[in-house]
Write an enzyme that holds these catalytic residues in place. Structure first.
Site, PDB file in Angstrom:
ATOM      1  N   ARG A 148      20.737   4.127 -31.013  1.00  0.00           N
ATOM      2  CA  ARG A 148      19.254   4.166 -31.754  1.00  0.00           C
ATOM      3  C   ARG A 148      18.336   3.898 -30.817  1.00  0.00           C
ATOM      4  O   ARG A 148      17.093   3.658 -31.106  1.00  0.00           O
ATOM      5  CB  ARG A 148      19.224   3.162 -32.709  1.00  0.00           C
ATOM      6  N   LYS A 191       8.476  14.025 -24.593  1.00  0.00           N
ATOM      7  CA  LYS A 191       9.115  14.889 -25.495  1.00  0.00           C
ATOM      8  C   LYS A 191      10.722  15.137 -24.554  1.00  0.00           C
ATOM      9  O   LYS A 191      10.707  15.374 -23.336  1.00  0.00           O
ATOM     10  CB  LYS A 191       8.617  16.148 -25.380  1.00  0.00           C
ATOM     11  N   GLU A 232       2.025  25.040 -13.310  1.00  0.00           N
ATOM     12  CA  GLU A 232       1.714  23.950 -14.123  1.00  0.00           C
ATOM     13  C   GLU A 232       0.793  23.022 -13.966  1.00  0.00           C
ATOM     14  O   GLU A 232      -0.293  22.688 -14.538  1.00  0.00           O
ATOM     15  CB  GLU A 232       2.888  23.279 -14.682  1.00  0.00           C
ATOM     16  N   LYS A 244      -2.739  15.767 -18.570  1.00  0.00           N
ATOM     17  CA  LYS A 244      -1.687  15.856 -19.648  1.00  0.00           C
ATOM     18  C   LYS A 244      -1.529  14.513 -20.422  1.00  0.00           C
ATOM     19  O   LYS A 244      -1.782  14.257 -21.536  1.00  0.00           O
ATOM     20  CB  LYS A 244      -0.221  15.866 -18.970  1.00  0.00           C
ATOM     21  N   GLU A 296       2.159  15.602 -31.323  1.00  0.00           N
ATOM     22  CA  GLU A 296       1.686  16.866 -31.276  1.00  0.00           C
ATOM     23  C   GLU A 296       1.288  17.417 -32.545  1.00  0.00           C
ATOM     24  O   GLU A 296       1.966  18.353 -33.298  1.00  0.00           O
ATOM     25  CB  GLU A 296       3.001  17.774 -30.801  1.00  0.00           C
ATOM     26  N   ARG A 353      -2.631  18.628 -28.699  1.00  0.00           N
ATOM     27  CA  ARG A 353      -1.713  18.727 -27.594  1.00  0.00           C
ATOM     28  C   ARG A 353      -1.221  20.330 -27.719  1.00  0.00           C
ATOM     29  O   ARG A 353      -0.817  20.685 -26.515  1.00  0.00           O
ATOM     30  CB  ARG A 353      -0.416  17.801 -28.002  1.00  0.00           C
ATOM     31  N   ASN A 364      -0.373  24.348 -24.135  1.00  0.00           N
ATOM     32  CA  ASN A 364       0.439  25.742 -24.243  1.00  0.00           C
ATOM     33  C   ASN A 364      -0.347  26.905 -23.856  1.00  0.00           C
ATOM     34  O   ASN A 364       0.011  28.073 -23.833  1.00  0.00           O
ATOM     35  CB  ASN A 364       0.735  25.956 -25.716  1.00  0.00           C
ATOM     36  N   HIS A 424       1.403  30.029 -22.687  1.00  0.00           N
ATOM     37  CA  HIS A 424       3.032  29.760 -23.245  1.00  0.00           C
ATOM     38  C   HIS A 424       3.247  30.854 -23.995  1.00  0.00           C
ATOM     39  O   HIS A 424       4.375  31.040 -24.324  1.00  0.00           O
ATOM     40  CB  HIS A 424       3.027  28.326 -23.518  1.00  0.00           C
ATOM     41  N   HIS A 466       6.376  32.271 -22.698  1.00  0.00           N
ATOM     42  CA  HIS A 466       7.692  32.136 -23.327  1.00  0.00           C
ATOM     43  C   HIS A 466       8.523  33.300 -23.748  1.00  0.00           C
ATOM     44  O   HIS A 466       9.396  33.612 -23.438  1.00  0.00           O
ATOM     45  CB  HIS A 466       7.605  31.240 -24.613  1.00  0.00           C
ATOM     46  N   HIS A 503       9.956  29.601 -15.237  1.00  0.00           N
ATOM     47  CA  HIS A 503       9.059  29.162 -16.314  1.00  0.00           C
ATOM     48  C   HIS A 503       7.393  29.222 -15.762  1.00  0.00           C
ATOM     49  O   HIS A 503       6.579  29.838 -16.227  1.00  0.00           O
ATOM     50  CB  HIS A 503       9.148  27.888 -16.862  1.00  0.00           C
TER      51      HIS A 503
END
Lengths: 369, 369
Positions: free
Chosen positions: A127, A148, A190, A232, A242, A246, A250, A253, A257, A270
């Site tokens: 956990r 993340k 990025e 960031k 998020e 946040r 993107n 993106h 994507h 990417h």
């Protein structure tokens, strides 16, 4: 002496953590563990991939052992396929056999795949145990801020995961020397993005120092990673889970994507896909009445970094559009886009006409201006 | 009118949540969703098992649909084997196909297995969605407080998990009517445990009302679940991430877990195993100079509930001792025990001699007093 040595704090209350950036830092790993009071009685697990292992794993382990820590190395195959529940299962088995306990630390030594996988292991084993990130790519500066972590499901990327902040991030610039130039360019995409959403002065600096960055000059690279992480970090500090702000991260993106998915993952890196996406978003800005200079400037910067700014012929417009409509950033059928309002600032628009998007995708073909 | 209707708040700051206890509550599920402002646009996923599905799933779904929610039912095989990464993978697929999004709610309708599995799904799907628990066993009153969710690995139970607090817990006493008597007794074992660690008056009350509880009289049962949840809630509020105090909840679990493992999971129910374990811990207390009355009283109570208080012959002492030494509650080779100091209070001792434990295990044989 550490070249370009810098330290940044990601401010998340009791979950705050530092990012150390500089050369020669891998040798200081054990000392960083000792400084933070990590128990030498609890085994440490170093997770890395088959591409990175031979380059830096021994150095990291030697530093830890010199400080009295017991380390187990877990190597996963290089590539996105390792971000799976099956691989997590294998890592849990290795962790159990190595005797990891609740005070153990899991280290991710590698790029985004290793960071996401080892991070989710750290988030869920018993956990939650401590997590340390040692990114070995420029692109990973992005995923090293914000906590993340996730694995993929065969039907969706990053769908099983957690928010699990590291204890610290160690960015040893020496480990970037082994990156292929194409990945350097893609990683810097990025970095530039963080300028485009937040700070014009940093975009100016990137443009002026493009050659230095592409040649991995430590001072320039250290500064660029520091600034990229800082932007960031500011955004994540204000919106850890998020909920709203946040989303500005993107930028580029939505189209990016879709291009990655249509081209086939791995065909377009990417960073390459989002460079094209950011040019698309900047052209969308003009439709909303913002200056057309934004799009020209955006395109010029990415060209300077040797990044693609046009959609490859292998990506048919109808497939790109279809991929966007399946993207989880679409809510209730409307298209949501992060749109620049100037160099260094963006807004989130949920009133984007799919016709406009289609025209922009069509216009981003090779041979078109 | 809801018989024995009670409401309790588990106090965890911004993660606080209510537990509703009473009869006829399943029909109010949809209203509870509406009251909390859960979006009707986001699909709800009801996770249940093959034993519970036919009894209560339709009723829960009807209530949700009457309030405008879309519900998908996911049924897992009844039993501990469903707490696996493989089953999680299947549930993620079902969730994706049902179109769950970040505002969706995952409901666990069932006992501890369903709660742990659906809870970990809720904790990790899209890095965390809302979670609601509808326990259908008495034992699950324990796991419904504290947010511990997990799946098993073939080498270790509950080793992959998270702390993920529910939005609320709905305890409909009507759903307990289908429990076999043996499970009623075993569930009440954990209820009595909460008295033994915290509140003598509640132990007195349990003893006086044993018959009412065993016959599932709503008023008595509602009060007992309320008090049991309350004790656990107080402990968890003071130690959410299990750093220290929360360990007192393990009264009877050191011997109990060993007995479960040696007997083979399922042979001895969890509540039965810990009843024997609590008698053992109480006998250990006498070794530390506390009153021998504690052990007599503890044994008398569990006998009154029809629970076992002796170790079955199938569990050889050496196997029980060996299983205890592999338990994760042991640190650095010493034996750690929760030991009662009186009825209603305990202490954690890390100086327990394994010789004493062996004598106590030996003494807890059928035919011995």
């Amino acid at each position: 002496m550490s070249g370009g040595a810098r330290e940044l704090t990601v401010d998340l209350g009791e979950r705050s953590y530092p990012i150390y950036i500089g050369t020669g830092l891998l040798a200081e790993l054990g000392r960083k563990f000792t400084d933070r009071g990590f128990s030498v009685k609890s085994p440490v697990m170093l997770v890395t991939d088959s591409a990175v292992e031979g380059l830096y794993a021994s150095k990291a382990e030697e530093s830890l052992r010199a400080s009295g820590y017991t380390v187990t190395r877990a190597v996963v195959p290089s590539g996105e396929a390792s971000k799976s529940l099956e691989r997590l299962d294998v890592l849990v088995e290795e962790a159990l056999k190595a005797g990891l306990d609740r005070k153990s630390v899991v280290i991710a030594l590698g790029g985004g795949v290793v960071g996401d996988l080892a991070g989710f292991l750290a988030a869920s084993f018993m956990r939650g145990v401590k997590f340390v990130q040692i990114p070995t790519t420029i692109l990973a500066h992005d995923s090293s801020v914000g906590g993340k972590v996730a694995v993929n499901h065969r039907l969706a990327k990053n769908i099983i995961g957690a928010f699990h902040q590291p204890e610290f991030v160690l960015y040893d610039l020496d480990t970037l020397a082994s990156l292929p130039l194409r990945e350097v360019r893609a990683g810097l995409s990025e970095v530039v993005k963080h300028g485009l959403i937040w700070e014009e002065a940093f975009v100016d600096w990137c443009e002026e120092n493009a050659e230095q960055l592409l040649s991995l000059a430590p001072d320039a690279l250290g500064y660029a990673l520091y600034e990229g992480c800082k932007v960031k970090s500011i955004v994540v500090s204000r919106d850890e889970k998020e909920n709203d702000l946040r989303a500005i991260l993107n930028l580029g993106h939505t189209i990016g994507h879709a291009l990655e998915a249509v081209a086939g993952y791995g065909e377009l890196l990417h960073g390459e896909a989002i460079a094209i996406g950011m040019v698309g978003s900047a052209r969308l800005a003009a439709r909303f009445g913002y200056s057309p200079d934004i799009a020209e400037r955006t395109e010029r910067i990415f060209r300077k970094f040797g990044l693609p700014v046009r959609i490859p012929d292998s990506c048919a417009t109808e497939n790109v559009m279809s991929a966007m409509l399946h993207d989880k950033k679409f809510t209730e059928g409307k298209m949501v886009f992060v749109v620049p309002t100037a160099i260094g600032s963006v807004e989130i628009r949920s009133d984007v006409s799919s016709e406009w998007v289609k025209e922009i995708v069509d216009g981003l073909r090779e041979g078109k201006s």
